[in-house]
Motif scaffolding. Structure first.
Motif, mmCIF file in Angstrom:
data_model
loop_
_atom_site.group_PDB
_atom_site.id
_atom_site.type_symbol
_atom_site.label_atom_id
_atom_site.label_comp_id
_atom_site.label_asym_id
_atom_site.label_seq_id
_atom_site.Cartn_x
_atom_site.Cartn_y
_atom_site.Cartn_z
ATOM 1 N N CYS A 45 0.808 -1.229 0.000
ATOM 2 C CA CYS A 45 0.000 0.000 0.000
ATOM 3 C C CYS A 45 0.842 1.281 0.000
ATOM 4 O O CYS A 45 0.307 2.379 -0.039
ATOM 5 N N ALA A 46 2.160 1.146 0.099
ATOM 6 C CA ALA A 46 3.096 2.275 0.057
ATOM 7 C C ALA A 46 2.958 3.231 1.239
ATOM 8 O O ALA A 46 3.385 4.373 1.167
ATOM 9 N N GLU A 47 2.383 2.766 2.337
ATOM 10 C CA GLU A 47 2.305 3.577 3.553
ATOM 11 C C GLU A 47 3.510 3.253 4.433
ATOM 12 O O GLU A 47 4.035 2.149 4.410
ATOM 13 N N TYR A 48 3.952 4.239 5.220
ATOM 14 C CA TYR A 48 5.079 4.022 6.114
ATOM 15 C C TYR A 48 4.587 3.460 7.435
ATOM 16 O O TYR A 48 3.616 3.947 8.010
ATOM 17 N N ILE A 49 5.278 2.419 7.898
ATOM 18 C CA ILE A 49 4.948 1.762 9.161
ATOM 19 C C ILE A 49 6.223 1.594 9.968
ATOM 20 O O ILE A 49 7.323 1.825 9.456
ATOM 21 N N LYS A 50 6.094 1.185 11.227
ATOM 22 C CA LYS A 50 7.268 0.985 12.068
ATOM 23 C C LYS A 50 8.172 -0.081 11.479
ATOM 24 O O LYS A 50 7.718 -1.032 10.864
ATOM 25 N N LEU A 51 9.458 0.096 11.699
ATOM 26 C CA LEU A 51 10.459 -0.797 11.135
ATOM 27 C C LEU A 51 10.282 -2.231 11.610
ATOM 28 O O LEU A 51 10.454 -3.174 10.847
ATOM 29 N N GLU A 52 9.905 -2.416 12.861
ATOM 30 C CA GLU A 52 9.781 -3.759 13.424
ATOM 31 C C GLU A 52 8.414 -4.405 13.180
ATOM 32 O O GLU A 52 8.189 -5.527 13.590
ATOM 33 N N ALA A 53 7.515 -3.726 12.500
ATOM 34 C CA ALA A 53 6.165 -4.254 12.288
ATOM 35 C C ALA A 53 6.196 -5.486 11.397
ATOM 36 O O ALA A 53 6.881 -5.522 10.383
ATOM 37 N N ARG A 54 5.429 -6.502 11.799
ATOM 38 C CA ARG A 54 5.314 -7.715 10.989
ATOM 39 C C ARG A 54 4.095 -7.655 10.083
ATOM 40 O O ARG A 54 4.033 -8.328 9.072
ATOM 41 N N VAL A 55 3.082 -6.843 10.487
ATOM 42 C CA VAL A 55 1.848 -6.714 9.714
ATOM 43 C C VAL A 55 1.570 -5.231 9.501
ATOM 44 O O VAL A 55 1.619 -4.437 10.437
ATOM 45 N N CYS A 56 1.269 -4.856 8.259
ATOM 46 C CA CYS A 56 0.953 -3.460 7.946
ATOM 47 C C CYS A 56 -0.392 -3.098 8.577
ATOM 48 O O CYS A 56 -1.390 -3.805 8.384
ATOM 49 N N CYS A 57 -0.418 -1.995 9.299
ATOM 50 C CA CYS A 57 -1.657 -1.579 9.957
ATOM 51 C C CYS A 57 -2.639 -0.948 8.974
ATOM 52 O O CYS A 57 -3.795 -0.736 9.301
ATOM 53 N N HIS A 58 -2.203 -0.650 7.754
ATOM 54 C CA HIS A 58 -3.072 -0.020 6.763
ATOM 55 C C HIS A 58 -3.760 -1.041 5.866
ATOM 56 O O HIS A 58 -4.949 -0.937 5.607
ATOM 57 N N CYS A 59 -2.990 -2.035 5.385
ATOM 58 C CA CYS A 59 -3.572 -2.974 4.421
ATOM 59 C C CYS A 59 -3.559 -4.420 4.904
ATOM 60 O O CYS A 59 -4.201 -5.278 4.311
ATOM 61 N N GLY A 60 -2.817 -4.710 5.978
ATOM 62 C CA GLY A 60 -2.779 -6.074 6.508
ATOM 63 C C GLY A 60 -1.699 -6.951 5.891
ATOM 64 O O GLY A 60 -1.619 -8.139 6.197
ATOM 65 N N HIS A 61 -0.851 -6.399 5.028
ATOM 66 C CA HIS A 61 0.232 -7.184 4.415
ATOM 67 C C HIS A 61 1.164 -7.691 5.510
ATOM 68 O O HIS A 61 1.540 -6.956 6.414
#
Length: 146
Positions: free
Chosen positions: A101-117
């Motif tokens: 989704c090309a949104e910025y998320i935390k570096l340590e995130a395992r799941v994107c909070c915007h699209c669920g990737h």
């Protein structure tokens, strides 16, 4: 009569101080109270104080100055610049770009909070190592004066 005039003067300086502070991204209520209590002196202080940078504007300015790759961009907070270069790596101050989704998320995130990737553990570890390497490169460039 004089009391009323002094009260009107205090209110006017309070309002002017609040307007000036608001234009400088400062607390309008706090500076308005100073202008109300101290009159002309509070107003002069509101004029003399510098502009406060908000986080969004300062991060935009830094990101335009930094080279960003297609899959990752580092964003730092203003307090990070004030720390000594000997500070440890803090992953909370780095972001990665979600590939879906090309949104910025935390570096340590395992799941994107915007699209669920979902990112694999290996991908996350590689991105952390890459950010650490970028931090080391930035420090060495600063030491060389580049």
């Amino acid at each position: 009569m004089i009391t009323g005039l002094l009260f009107v003067q205090a209110v006017v300086f309070g309002i002017l101080s609040a307007i000036i502070a608001s234009n400088k991204n400062r607390s309008a209520g706090g500076w308005g109270a100073l202008g109300l209590l101290f009159g002309l002196f509070g107003f002069i202080a509101a004029i003399a104080v510098g502009e406060a940078e908000d986080d969004a504007r300062s991060s935009r300015r830094r990101s335009s100055q930094q080279k960003s790759s297609s899959s990752e961009r580092r964003q730092t907070s203003p307090r990070r610049e004030k720390q000594s270069p000997a500070q440890d790596f803090d992953p909370d101050e780095y972001r990665k770009k979600c590939l879906m989704c090309a949104e910025y998320i935390k570096l340590e995130a395992r799941v994107c909070c915007h699209c669920g990737h979902e990112f694999s553990e290996k991908e996350v570890e590689q991105q952390i190592e890459k950010a650490k390497e970028m931090m080391r490169d930035d420090k060495s460039n600063e030491e060389r004066g580049e």
